[in-house]
Design a protein around this motif. Structure first.
Motif, PDB file in Angstrom:
ATOM      1  N   GLY A 196      49.348  88.194   9.232  1.00 23.80           N
ATOM      2  CA  GLY A 196      48.594  88.959   8.254  1.00 23.80           C
ATOM      3  C   GLY A 196      47.268  88.358   7.843  1.00 23.80           C
ATOM      4  O   GLY A 196      46.459  89.007   7.223  1.00 23.80           O
ATOM      5  N   GLN A 197      47.031  87.111   8.189  1.00 23.90           N
ATOM      6  CA  GLN A 197      45.821  86.439   7.719  1.00 23.90           C
ATOM      7  C   GLN A 197      44.581  87.012   8.390  1.00 23.90           C
ATOM      8  O   GLN A 197      44.548  87.234   9.590  1.00 23.90           O
ATOM      9  N   GLU A 198      43.554  87.222   7.584  1.00 22.05           N
ATOM     10  CA  GLU A 198      42.307  87.784   8.116  1.00 22.05           C
ATOM     11  C   GLU A 198      41.661  86.850   9.124  1.00 22.05           C
ATOM     12  O   GLU A 198      41.025  87.295  10.076  1.00 22.05           O
ATOM     13  N   TYR A 199      41.827  85.540   8.959  1.00 21.93           N
ATOM     14  CA  TYR A 199      41.199  84.620   9.925  1.00 21.93           C
ATOM     15  C   TYR A 199      41.774  84.814  11.317  1.00 21.93           C
ATOM     16  O   TYR A 199      41.086  84.613  12.312  1.00 21.93           O
ATOM     17  N   MET A 200      43.035  85.225  11.408  1.00 22.58           N
ATOM     18  CA  MET A 200      43.626  85.487  12.719  1.00 22.58           C
ATOM     19  C   MET A 200      42.947  86.668  13.396  1.00 22.58           C
ATOM     20  O   MET A 200      42.695  86.648  14.596  1.00 22.58           O
ATOM     21  N   THR A 201      42.656  87.711  12.614  1.00 19.10           N
ATOM     22  CA  THR A 201      42.011  88.875  13.207  1.00 19.10           C
ATOM     23  C   THR A 201      40.576  88.549  13.598  1.00 19.10           C
ATOM     24  O   THR A 201      40.091  89.023  14.621  1.00 19.10           O
ATOM     25  N   ASN A 202      39.901  87.744  12.795  1.00 19.34           N
ATOM     26  CA  ASN A 202      38.546  87.300  13.151  1.00 19.34           C
ATOM     27  C   ASN A 202      38.573  86.493  14.440  1.00 19.34           C
ATOM     28  O   ASN A 202      37.748  86.692  15.332  1.00 19.34           O
ATOM     29  N   LEU A 203      39.528  85.588  14.547  1.00 18.18           N
ATOM     30  CA  LEU A 203      39.664  84.765  15.738  1.00 18.18           C
ATOM     31  C   LEU A 203      39.988  85.634  16.951  1.00 18.18           C
ATOM     32  O   LEU A 203      39.423  85.446  18.031  1.00 18.18           O
ATOM     33  N   SER A 204      40.862  86.591  16.775  1.00 16.43           N
ATOM     34  CA  SER A 204      41.229  87.494  17.867  1.00 16.43           C
ATOM     35  C   SER A 204      40.010  88.266  18.357  1.00 16.43           C
ATOM     36  O   SER A 204      39.814  88.430  19.560  1.00 16.43           O
ATOM     37  N   TYR A 205      39.193  88.753  17.441  1.00 13.06           N
ATOM     38  CA  TYR A 205      37.978  89.491  17.800  1.00 13.06           C
ATOM     39  C   TYR A 205      37.079  88.623  18.676  1.00 13.06           C
ATOM     40  O   TYR A 205      36.620  89.046  19.735  1.00 13.06           O
ATOM     41  N   GLU A 206      36.833  87.402  18.225  1.00 11.62           N
ATOM     42  CA  GLU A 206      35.954  86.489  18.972  1.00 11.62           C
ATOM     43  C   GLU A 206      36.530  86.166  20.347  1.00 11.62           C
ATOM     44  O   GLU A 206      35.811  86.168  21.353  1.00 11.62           O
ATOM     45  N   MET A 207      37.825  85.904  20.409  1.00  6.68           N
ATOM     46  CA  MET A 207      38.464  85.563  21.682  1.00  6.68           C
ATOM     47  C   MET A 207      38.440  86.741  22.650  1.00  6.68           C
ATOM     48  O   MET A 207      38.175  86.568  23.838  1.00  6.68           O
ATOM     49  N   ASN A 208      38.729  87.945  22.141  1.00  6.33           N
ATOM     50  CA  ASN A 208      38.716  89.130  23.001  1.00  6.33           C
ATOM     51  C   ASN A 208      37.355  89.321  23.660  1.00  6.33           C
ATOM     52  O   ASN A 208      37.266  89.526  24.869  1.00  6.33           O
ATOM     53  N   TYR A 209      36.299  89.246  22.865  1.00  5.16           N
ATOM     54  CA  TYR A 209      34.966  89.474  23.429  1.00  5.16           C
ATOM     55  C   TYR A 209      34.497  88.316  24.313  1.00  5.16           C
ATOM     56  O   TYR A 209      33.745  88.538  25.261  1.00  5.16           O
ATOM     57  N   ALA A 210      34.953  87.111  24.050  1.00  3.48           N
ATOM     58  CA  ALA A 210      34.610  85.988  24.938  1.00  3.48           C
ATOM     59  C   ALA A 210      35.215  86.225  26.323  1.00  3.48           C
ATOM     60  O   ALA A 210      34.555  86.015  27.349  1.00  3.48           O
ATOM     61  N   ILE A 211      36.451  86.687  26.355  1.00  2.00           N
ATOM     62  CA  ILE A 211      37.111  86.966  27.634  1.00  2.00           C
ATOM     63  C   ILE A 211      36.450  88.163  28.322  1.00  2.00           C
ATOM     64  O   ILE A 211      36.168  88.130  29.521  1.00  2.00           O
ATOM     65  N   ILE A 212      36.200  89.208  27.555  1.00  2.00           N
ATOM     66  CA  ILE A 212      35.561  90.409  28.114  1.00  2.00           C
ATOM     67  C   ILE A 212      34.219  90.051  28.748  1.00  2.00           C
ATOM     68  O   ILE A 212      33.896  90.517  29.842  1.00  2.00           O
ATOM     69  N   ASN A 213      33.445  89.221  28.073  1.00  2.00           N
ATOM     70  CA  ASN A 213      32.130  88.839  28.600  1.00  2.00           C
ATOM     71  C   ASN A 213      32.227  88.139  29.952  1.00  2.00           C
ATOM     72  O   ASN A 213      31.335  88.278  30.785  1.00  2.00           O
ATOM     73  N   LYS A 214      33.298  87.409  30.193  1.00  2.00           N
ATOM     74  CA  LYS A 214      33.492  86.779  31.505  1.00  2.00           C
ATOM     75  C   LYS A 214      33.818  87.834  32.566  1.00  2.00           C
ATOM     76  O   LYS A 214      33.357  87.742  33.696  1.00  2.00           O
ATOM     77  N   TYR A 215      34.592  88.834  32.184  1.00  2.00           N
ATOM     78  CA  TYR A 215      35.030  89.845  33.148  1.00  2.00           C
ATOM     79  C   TYR A 215      33.937  90.858  33.489  1.00  2.00           C
ATOM     80  O   TYR A 215      33.894  91.343  34.614  1.00  2.00           O
ATOM     81  N   ILE A 216      33.060  91.168  32.539  1.00  2.00           N
ATOM     82  CA  ILE A 216      32.023  92.156  32.848  1.00  2.00           C
ATOM     83  C   ILE A 216      31.019  91.620  33.870  1.00  2.00           C
ATOM     84  O   ILE A 216      30.304  92.393  34.491  1.00  2.00           O
ATOM     85  N   LYS A 217      31.003  90.329  34.057  1.00  2.00           N
ATOM     86  CA  LYS A 217      30.147  89.743  35.089  1.00  2.00           C
ATOM     87  C   LYS A 217      30.761  89.907  36.473  1.00  2.00           C
ATOM     88  O   LYS A 217      30.063  89.820  37.477  1.00  2.00           O
ATOM     89  N   ARG A 218      32.070  90.125  36.529  1.00  2.00           N
ATOM     90  CA  ARG A 218      32.784  90.196  37.812  1.00  2.00           C
ATOM     91  C   ARG A 218      33.065  91.620  38.279  1.00  2.00           C
ATOM     92  O   ARG A 218      33.306  91.846  39.459  1.00  2.00           O
ATOM     93  N   PHE A 219      33.076  92.570  37.353  1.00  2.00           N
ATOM     94  CA  PHE A 219      33.475  93.932  37.695  1.00  2.00           C
ATOM     95  C   PHE A 219      32.426  94.932  37.212  1.00  2.00           C
ATOM     96  O   PHE A 219      31.720  94.685  36.239  1.00  2.00           O
ATOM     97  N   SER A 220      32.375  96.057  37.899  1.00  2.00           N
ATOM     98  CA  SER A 220      31.502  97.139  37.483  1.00  2.00           C
ATOM     99  C   SER A 220      31.894  97.550  36.067  1.00  2.00           C
ATOM    100  O   SER A 220      33.053  97.866  35.812  1.00  2.00           O
ATOM    101  N   SER A 221      30.938  97.510  35.150  1.00  2.00           N
ATOM    102  CA  SER A 221      31.258  97.727  33.738  1.00  2.00           C
ATOM    103  C   SER A 221      30.211  98.577  33.036  1.00  2.00           C
ATOM    104  O   SER A 221      29.046  98.609  33.435  1.00  2.00           O
ATOM    105  N   ILE A 222      30.661  99.226  31.996  1.00  2.00           N
ATOM    106  CA  ILE A 222      29.766  99.939  31.105  1.00  2.00           C
ATOM    107  C   ILE A 222      30.181  99.567  29.683  1.00  2.00           C
ATOM    108  O   ILE A 222      31.374  99.438  29.388  1.00  2.00           O
ATOM    109  N   ILE A 223      29.200  99.353  28.832  1.00  2.00           N
ATOM    110  CA  ILE A 223      29.481  99.001  27.440  1.00  2.00           C
ATOM    111  C   ILE A 223      29.107 100.188  26.565  1.00  2.00           C
ATOM    112  O   ILE A 223      27.990 100.699  26.628  1.00  2.00           O
ATOM    113  N   ILE A 224      30.076 100.624  25.788  1.00  2.00           N
ATOM    114  CA  ILE A 224      29.899 101.744  24.870  1.00  2.00           C
ATOM    115  C   ILE A 224      30.061 101.213  23.446  1.00  2.00           C
ATOM    116  O   ILE A 224      31.018 100.500  23.150  1.00  2.00           O
TER     117      ILE A 224
END
Length: 126
Positions: free
Chosen positions: A59-87
């Protein structure tokens, strides 16, 4: 669920699946053809994910903040490898016309104007 994601195979071609950034490392390269990345305002994304995290016992908000940052860090690695569009979530929510047309072109869909307008109206009416 990660187990369901792992079950995706070559027979699931032409299938769109919502995958959070943190789950991308569980996919094999052949399971990803194109990526549609929905970029969302951090404050709103964190706010909307708190109930999900509470259901999971985080339930802690810091967990959701951390999750947001981690998700986009991983996504940024993958968009370099695959055909991607950002909406941008906020843009498509308030004015979907441009992004729906971008998606149709990116996915190389053979759809008529009527189906495009239906998709646009679906977003406008929700």
């Amino acid at each position: 669920e990660i187990e369901e994601i792992k079950k995706l195979n070559i027979n699931d071609e032409d299938t769109a699946v919502k995958v959070f950034g943190g789950c991308l490392p569980f996919l094999e390269s052949y399971q990803i053809d194109k990526m549609i990345v929905m970029k969302r305002n951090k404050k709103d994304a964190v706010k909307s994910s708190i109930p999900v995290f509470e259901l999971l016992g985080y339930g802690q908000e810091y967990m959701t903040n951390l999750s947001y940052e981690m998700n986009y860090a991983i996504i940024n690695k993958y968009i370099k490898r695959f055909s991607s569009i950002i909406i941008n979530f906020e843009d498509i929510t308030f004015s979907p016309e441009k992004d729906i047309r971008r998606l149709v072109e990116f996915l190389q869909l053979k759809v008529g104007e009527e189906r495009i307008k239906l998709a646009i109206n679906n977003i406008k009416n929700n």
